[in-house]
Scaffold this active site. Structure first.
Site, PDB file in Angstrom:
ATOM      1  N   ILE A  99       0.833  -1.207   0.000  1.00  0.00           N
ATOM      2  CA  ILE A  99       0.000   0.000   0.000  1.00  0.00           C
ATOM      3  C   ILE A  99       0.864   1.251   0.000  1.00  0.00           C
ATOM      4  O   ILE A  99       0.686   2.155  -0.816  1.00  0.00           O
ATOM      5  CB  ILE A  99      -0.939   0.033   1.227  1.00  0.00           C
ATOM      6  CG1 ILE A  99      -1.914  -1.145   1.188  1.00  0.00           C
ATOM      7  CG2 ILE A  99      -1.707   1.350   1.283  1.00  0.00           C
ATOM      8  CD1 ILE A  99      -2.821  -1.213   2.405  1.00  0.00           C
ATOM      9  N   ALA A 100       1.816   1.301   0.925  1.00  0.00           N
ATOM     10  CA  ALA A 100       2.629   2.513   1.034  1.00  0.00           C
ATOM     11  C   ALA A 100       3.890   2.239   1.835  1.00  0.00           C
ATOM     12  O   ALA A 100       3.963   1.289   2.616  1.00  0.00           O
ATOM     13  CB  ALA A 100       1.829   3.626   1.702  1.00  0.00           C
ATOM     14  N   ASP A 242       1.036  12.912  16.166  1.00  0.00           N
ATOM     15  CA  ASP A 242       1.214  13.179  14.734  1.00  0.00           C
ATOM     16  C   ASP A 242      -0.153  13.329  14.066  1.00  0.00           C
ATOM     17  O   ASP A 242      -0.446  12.678  13.057  1.00  0.00           O
ATOM     18  CB  ASP A 242       2.019  12.068  14.071  1.00  0.00           C
ATOM     19  CG  ASP A 242       2.598  12.493  12.717  1.00  0.00           C
ATOM     20  OD1 ASP A 242       2.607  13.717  12.439  1.00  0.00           O
ATOM     21  OD2 ASP A 242       3.016  11.623  11.942  1.00  0.00           O
TER      22      ASP A 242
END
Length: 400
Positions: A99-100, A242
């Site tokens: 995916i990433a 984050d």
């Protein structure tokens, strides 16, 4: 000088003869002749092994010890069945495609017990680059935080499925994307498995609507989802650290779920225990940029920036460098510019959340109440670019 080594105190996974060779014991004669490390019929009288300490090859023994520690690293996942309530059985996990790739690991799509999941592999350091003490510390911290995630249950927080302390049994296809073959898995790694959310990220939605903007009702709905999720995390003493549009996922019904706990941590009892620049430029609170102690209020600041970004469908400070943003936020109280068409009730929330003083920022449960009180029936969204003629900010025009 002679050294006595009790074999009962030597932990090993193999027969001793593979761990200490004849070349390690120079001057001792044949190993079999001396019956020191001989066959399995060794008598009880030979269990205490004697070596010339000045002739042991310590460098070679260090290599064997490192190999032993590497085997011990993944020993938990090599045994039958999970040992912790949150530990998954890697034999049931199937990786489908990449995916990433991110700062804290690589994310794959897969299935676990027929459930669509996202699998994040976290590398804890290249082989031979971390000491056994450092690895033990990482493992202890991982266990503590995963144990907390295991109990999280909220509609606006990505559901945690499980985790594994090692990857020795993980099955990844030879090729998981058009980019090429899968990288070799590091031996010192772990994986986290969460539910797969198919609607993309909040950042992607905002980019698609950068010209036409989002209706005010949608802005408030997304903001409330994020606020409720953060309020829940804070109630569990978890600071995300984050918070940004890229880390918010959307399901097929456009419900927002907080994701990516790569840098999240349990809030310290003493705020001074939480320091360091952690987060993403543009969303980082002044106290984080300055390296000062911080707490959950750094998430509140980031939420304020996310709220502005969701309303405007734009990026904060797109033309400023890291150093320029850091300096201006801390020294000159730089904040994203709020368009005049933004309803005052929303402006009020933004400014409260990104106050320079953490103590003056509201708690997230208070933010939820403020958002719930907003009336969206008369519109109030950002003016679409194709409708913005002249200096619309001074007029009474309201977006959808």
């Amino acid at each position: 000088m002679w050294c006595i080594m009790d074999s009962k105190n030597v932990e090993t996974d193999e027969k001793p003869k593979s761990e200490v060779s004849e070349s390690n014991l120079k001057g001792m004669g044949s190993i079999r002749e001396n019956h020191i490390l001989g066959d399995s019929n060794m008598s009880a009288s030979t269990k205490d092994m004697l070596f010339r300490a000045d002739q042991i090859d310590l460098k070679s023994l260090d290599v064997h010890l490192e190999k032993h520690l590497s085997r011990a690293w993944s020993r938990n996942v090599d045994t039958n069945g999970p040992k912790e309530p949150w530990e998954i059985d890697l034999a049931k996990l199937e990786i489908k495609n990449l995916i990433a790739r991110g700062t804290y690991g690589t994310v794959y799509r897969g299935t676990y017990d027929d459930l669509d999941v996202a699998v994040k592999l976290l590398d804890w350091g290249e082989d031979d680059m971390a000491t056994s003490t450092e690895l033990a510390s990482l493992r202890a911290s991982f266990r503590q935080e995963v144990a907390v995630w295991h109990h999280l249950d909220h509609p606006n927080v990505t559901r945690f499925v499980g985790a594994s302390m090692g990857t020795s049994n993980l099955r990844i296809p030879e090729k998981t994307s058009s980019d090429g073959p899968t990288d070799k898995l590091p031996s010192k790694a772990c994986c986290v498995v969460v539910e797969y959310i198919s609607g993309g990220t909040l950042k992607g939605l905002l980019y698609k609507n950068r010209r036409r903007k989002l209706p005010y009702k949608v802005v408030i709905q997304l903001a409330m989802d994020l606020a409720r999720g953060l309020s829940y995390l804070h109630s569990k003493k978890i600071v995300h650290r984050d918070v940004k549009a890229e880390n918010m996922l959307l399901d097929t019904h456009r419900n927002l779920k907080i994701a990516d706990f790569g840098v999240a941590r349990v809030e310290a009892q003493n705020p001074r225990d939480m320091t360091g620049e952690t987060g993403t430029l543009g969303y980082m609170a002044p106290e984080v940029l300055q390296g000062k102690p911080y707490n959950r209020k750094c998430d509140v600041y980031s939420f304020g920036v996310c709220l502005w970004e969701t309303y405007c469908c734009d990026l904060p400070y797109p033309f400023l460098s890291f150093s320029e943003v850091s300096s201006a936020v801390v020294r000159h109280n730089l904040r994203p510019e709020i368009p005049r068409c933004c309803p005052s009730s929303l402006v009020n929330i933004m400014r409260k959340c990104w106050d320079a003083n953490p103590d003056k920022r509201p708690e997230m449960d208070e933010v939820v109440k403020l958002l719930e009180a907003i009336d969206t029936s008369k519109g109030g969204g950002m003016i679409p670019e194709d409708q913005a003629t002249g200096c619309f900010c001074f007029g009474q025009i309201r977006g959808p």
